[in-house]
Design a protein around this motif. Structure first.
Motif, mmCIF file in Angstrom:
data_model
loop_
_atom_site.group_PDB
_atom_site.id
_atom_site.type_symbol
_atom_site.label_atom_id
_atom_site.label_comp_id
_atom_site.label_asym_id
_atom_site.label_seq_id
_atom_site.Cartn_x
_atom_site.Cartn_y
_atom_site.Cartn_z
ATOM 1 N N THR A 1 44.601 84.393 80.874
ATOM 2 C CA THR A 1 43.551 83.520 81.405
ATOM 3 C C THR A 1 43.958 82.061 81.280
ATOM 4 O O THR A 1 43.773 81.268 82.211
ATOM 5 C CB THR A 1 42.237 83.766 80.652
ATOM 6 N N VAL B 1 36.905 85.508 79.111
ATOM 7 C CA VAL B 1 37.630 86.523 78.355
ATOM 8 C C VAL B 1 36.844 87.825 78.357
ATOM 9 O O VAL B 1 35.664 87.856 78.006
ATOM 10 C CB VAL B 1 37.878 86.051 76.908
ATOM 11 N N ARG C 1 43.537 86.696 76.768
ATOM 12 C CA ARG C 1 43.239 85.267 76.652
ATOM 13 C C ARG C 1 44.417 84.426 77.129
ATOM 14 O O ARG C 1 44.237 83.401 77.791
ATOM 15 C CB ARG C 1 42.892 84.927 75.203
ATOM 16 N N ASN D 1 46.364 87.068 71.907
ATOM 17 C CA ASN D 1 45.666 88.045 72.736
ATOM 18 C C ASN D 1 46.181 87.948 74.167
ATOM 19 O O ASN D 1 46.172 86.886 74.773
ATOM 20 C CB ASN D 1 44.161 87.760 72.680
ATOM 21 N N SER E 1 34.049 81.266 76.837
ATOM 22 C CA SER E 1 33.979 82.682 76.481
ATOM 23 C C SER E 1 33.674 83.572 77.681
ATOM 24 O O SER E 1 33.907 84.782 77.631
ATOM 25 C CB SER E 1 32.915 82.900 75.397
ATOM 26 N N VAL F 1 39.160 79.808 75.086
ATOM 27 C CA VAL F 1 40.200 80.344 75.960
ATOM 28 C C VAL F 1 41.469 79.504 75.922
ATOM 29 O O VAL F 1 42.534 79.959 76.349
ATOM 30 C CB VAL F 1 39.681 80.425 77.417
#
Length: 643
Positions: A275, A223, A272, A269, A220, A257
C-alpha cells in the motif's frame, strides 16, 4: 439487479418449501394400521387409495381417513378384495424440469447469498460504494465545495501554520499565477502536531477557502487482511481525485500505512508495504497528477518512511503545535461564539490559567463550563463555571460522595501539604496553584502546579526541584506516621521521580560520571539518517550498573534535600494540614499566608480577578497523587520527558 434477483429466488424457494411441508389434505381421520385392518374386516371401508406407504380412503358412511403402511404386507390386497373394498392406485408425483433445477441449485444459491452478506459486512454494510464487487474501491469520503463551511476564521492559535498553507489556497484558486513563472506547488503537505492541535480542522479550512472538492480518509482504511487490497484502494482514490481536480486528498493518521519499510520482526507487513509503495508511486511517479494536493496528518513523524518525506512527495512539513497564551485566547473566542457569556467572563484570564491546553482541550473547557451553567439553571455562563471546568479537566471530577475516615483525610492532607511546601521552597519550580483533599478521579488528593511563563525546556536545577516535590508527600507521611506507617499513596510519585532521574542520566546528559552521552536500553527502530544519529549499541552490563547507581544517587540526593526542607518547616506543614482539614481546598493566596507564617484567609468566591498565573503560559505540569488507593497510573504532563 443481479443481487436483487438472487434475493427474490431465495425467498421464493423458501416459501415453496414451507408450503409443501405444511400442506394438508382436508380433515381426514388418522387410524393406526391395526385399526384400519379391523375396519376393513368389519366391512366399514368402502374405498382406499394407495400412494407409496400412505393409505387414504373413504368409509361406507362417507368419512375420510388416512393411515401409514408400516411395512410391506403381502396379504393386504387379499384382505381388501375379500371384503369388497375398491382399491385405487396413484402414480407418484412427477416434478417438473424447473422444480428439479431449483431444488438442485438451492444449496448453491444459499451459500452464495451468505457469502455476499459476509462480504457486505466486511465492506461496512454495503453503503456508498461498498459491497462485494467493490472490495478494492477507495473508502475516501468526498465533500463538495458547497458542503465545506470551514474557513481560516474558524482556525485560531496556529498563525504560522496558516501562513504556510495559504499559498496552497492561492494555487488552487489561480494555478496559472505560479505556473507562468515555472513554479510548482508542493504535491504533499505533512501536518505534524500533538493530538487535538487542529490538524484536521486546518485541512478542512484549506478546502473551504479554496472552494474545491475534499477527499477525506484515514490511513487505517487502506490496510486489509488481503494483500493488494490497499494498493487497489490507493489507485482508485487517485482515479477519483483526477476526475475532481483541482482537489485535496486528506489522509489522517498516515503513520498507520506510512511506517518505515523493513523494520520490526519479520521485516514488516507485506500488505502495508505494498500500500505504501503504491502511495509513493501515485504521489510522484510517471503519471502526472496536477491539481491534486495530498495533505496528511500525524503525531508520529519519526516513524514515517523517508521516501514519503523526500521532495516531490510530502516536501513541506507544517508544524501545528500547542498554542501560546495569545493563541489560546483566540481559540477560546472562536468556541465562545455559540455560548451565552456573562459580563465577568474574560478570555485572556482563562488563557493565562490554561497553559499546555490544545485546541481540543479548550473546546472541551468551554463545553464543560456550559454544562456546569446548565446544571445550575443559569441563563449565561459565568467565570465561576469556567473555573470549575478548568479544575475538572486539570485535576479530575470531584467525588464528594466518597466516604473517607478522619484519619485518612488527615493523612491525605499531610501528603498533599508535603508536595506543596517542597514545591514552593525549591528553586525553578512551577508555583502552587491549588491543593485539595477532595477525591478526584482515582486520587484521594491533588496538588496542582501551573507555570508562570512559556517554557520549552527545563534546567538541571528545575529537574531536581521536580523530583524533590514529588517526594514531598512520601516524606510528610514518614514524619507524621513513622517509617512503618507510610502508605502506598506515593507509588505514582515514586514512578514519576524515577522516570525523571533515569532521563536525567541516560537521555539529557546531566550526570557527571556518565557525561553528556545518550544511553538507551530500548531498541531503536526509527530512521536516524536524517538526523545524523546512527544506530545505538546495546548497553554493557557494567554501564547498566553504573546507570542504576547514578539514578539512585540522584533520587537519594533529592530525597534528603526534600526531607531537610520539610523538617525545617514542620510548623508550616501542620498549618497547611489544618487548613486543608477545615477548607478541603486551598488556593495560592492561602498558601502565601501559610508560608508567611500567618493564619490562612477564608476561601473567596470567584470574582473575576485572575487567580491563575500571570504572564505567558507554558505546558502545564501537575503533581497528582494518583496512587492513594494503590493505583499506579501515571498522570500529569511531563514537560521534559521527551526532550
Amino acid at each position: 439487479m443481479a443481487k436483487n434477483f438472487v434475493l427474490w429466488v431465495v425467498i421464493a424457494a423458501v416459501l415453496m418449501m414451507v408450503f409443501q411441508n405444511f400442506q394438508t389434505v382436508g380433515h381426514s381421520k388418522e387410524y393406526s394400521y391395526s385399526e384400519f385392518i379391523s375396519q376393513v374386516e368389519s366391512g366399514q371401508v368402502d374405498r382406499v387409495t394407495i400412494s407409496g406407504q400412505t393409505i387414504s380412503g373413504t368409509m361406507t358412511g362417507g368419512e375420510t381417513f388416512e393411515t401409514i403402511l408400516p411395512a410391506y404386507d403381502d396379504k393386504l390386497m387379499d384382505t381388501l378384495l375379500n371384503n369388497h373394498v375398491q382399491v385405487v392406485g396413484e402414480k407418484p408425483e412427477k416434478q417438473g424440469f424447473f422444480t428439479q433445477l431449483l431444488l438442485a441449485s438451492l444449496p448453491i444459491l444459499i451459500i452464495l447469498a451468505v457469502f455476499m452478506l459476509f462480504m457486505r459486512q466486511m465492506q461496512g454494510g454495503g453503503s456508498g460504494r461498498g459491497g462485494p464487487m467493490a472490495f478494492g474501491k477507495s473508502k475516501a469520503k468526498l465533500l463538495s465545495e458547497d458542503q465545506i463551511k470551514t474557513t481560516f476564521e474558524d482556525v485560531a492559535g496556529c498563525d504560522e501554520a496558516k501562513e504556510d498553507v495559504k499559498e496552497l489556497v492561492e494555487f488552487l484558486r489561480d494555478p496559472g499565477k505560479y505556473q507562468r513563472l515555472g513554479g510548482k506547488i508542493p504535491r504533499g503537505v505533512l501536518m505534524v502536531g500533538q493530538p487535538g492541535t487542529g490538524k484536521t480542522l486546518l485541512a478542512k479550512a484549506i478546502a473551504g477557502e479554496a472552494r474545491v472538492p475534499f477527499f477525506s480518509i484515514s490511513g487505517s482504511d487502506f490496510v486489509e487482511m488481503f494483500v493488494g487490497v490497499g494498493a487497489s484502494r490507493v489507485r482508485d482514490m487517485f482515479d477519483q481525485a483526477k476526475k475532481q481536480a483541482p482537489c485535496i486528498i486528506f489522509i489522517d493518521e498516515i503513520d498507520a500505512v506510512g511506517r518505515s519499510r523493513g523494520v520490526g520482526i519479520g521485516g514488516g507487513n507485506d500488505e502495508r508495504e505494498q500500500t505504501l509503495n503504491q502511495l509513493l508511486v501515485e504521489m510522484d511517479g510517471f503519471e502526472v497528477n496536477d491539481g491534486i494536493i495530498v495533505i496528511a496528518a500525524t503525531n508520529r513523524p519519526d516513524v514515517l518512511d523517508p521516501a514519503l518525506l523526500r521532495p516531490g512527495r510530502f516536501d513541506r512539513q507544517v508544524v501545528v503545535g500547542l498554542p501560546d497564551i495569545r493563541g489560546r485566547e483566540q481559540i477560546l473566542k472562536v468556541h465562545m461564539r455559540k455560548v451565552p457569556l456573562a459580563e465577568d467572563v474574560n478570555a485572556s484570564v482563562i488563557a493565562r490559567g490554561t497553559p499546555g491546553f490544545s485546541g481540543a482541550d479548550l473546546a472541551n473547557l468551554v463545553n464543560e463550563a456550559a454544562l456546569f451553567a446548565a446544571r445550575a439553571n443559569r441563563s449565561r455562563v459565568t467565570m465561576d463555571e469556567f473555573e470549575k471546568a478548568k479544575d475538572k479537566i486539570l485535576m479530575g471530577a470531584e467525588r464528594k460522595t466518597m466516604v473517607m475516615s478522619e484519619k485518612e483525610k488527615e493523612n491525605t492532607a499531610y501528603h498533599e501539604a508535603g508536595h506543596a511546601i517542597v514545591g514552593r521552597l525549591v528553586p525553578e519550580h512551577d508555583p502552587v496553584y491549588k491543593v485539595s483533599i477532595i477525591p478526584r478521579g482515582r486520587a484521594l488528593g491533588v496538588t496542582m502546579f501551573l507555570p508562570e511563563e512559556d517554557r520549552h525546556s527545563i534546567s538541571k536545577r528545575g529537574i531536581e526541584s521536580n523530583i524533590c516535590s514529588l517526594y514531598g508527600g512520601r516524606i510528610a507521611e514518614e514524619m507524621t506516621l513513622g517509617k512503618d506507617g507510610v502508605t502506598t499513596g506515593a507509588s505514582n510519585d515514586i514512578e514519576r521521580a524515577t522516570k525523571y532521574a533515569r532521563n536525567y542520566v541516560t537521555k539529557w546528559g546531566l550526570s557527571e560520571k556518565l557525561g553528556a552521552q545518550l544511553y538507551s536500553e530500548e531498541e531503536q527502530n526509527s530512521y536516524l539518517g536524517s538526523s545524523g544519529g546512527g544506530q545505538l549499541s546495546h548497553l554493557s552490563e557494567e554501564t547498566a550498573r553504573l546507570i542504576d547507581s547514578e539514578v539512585k544517587d540522584v533520587l537519594d540526593r533529592c530525597y534528603r534535600r526534600a526531607t531537610d526542607l520539610l523538617e525545617s518547616n514542620r510548623d508550616k506543614l501542620e498549618m497547611m494540614k489544618d487548613a486543608l482539614m477545615e477548607y478541603e481546598t486551598i488556593d495560592s493566596d492561602q498558601i502565601d499566608d501559610i508560608m508567611a507564617g500567618r493564619k490562612p484567609r477564608p476561601p473567596k468566591a470567584w470574582s473575576g480577578v485572575d487567580k491563575g498565573p500571570s504572564g505567558p503560559a507554558a505546558p502545564a505540569q501537575e503533581s497528582r497523587d494518583m496512587a492513594r488507593d494503590g493505583d499506579d497510573t501515571v498522570e500529569g504532563a511531563d514537560p521534559a520527558a521527551d526532550r
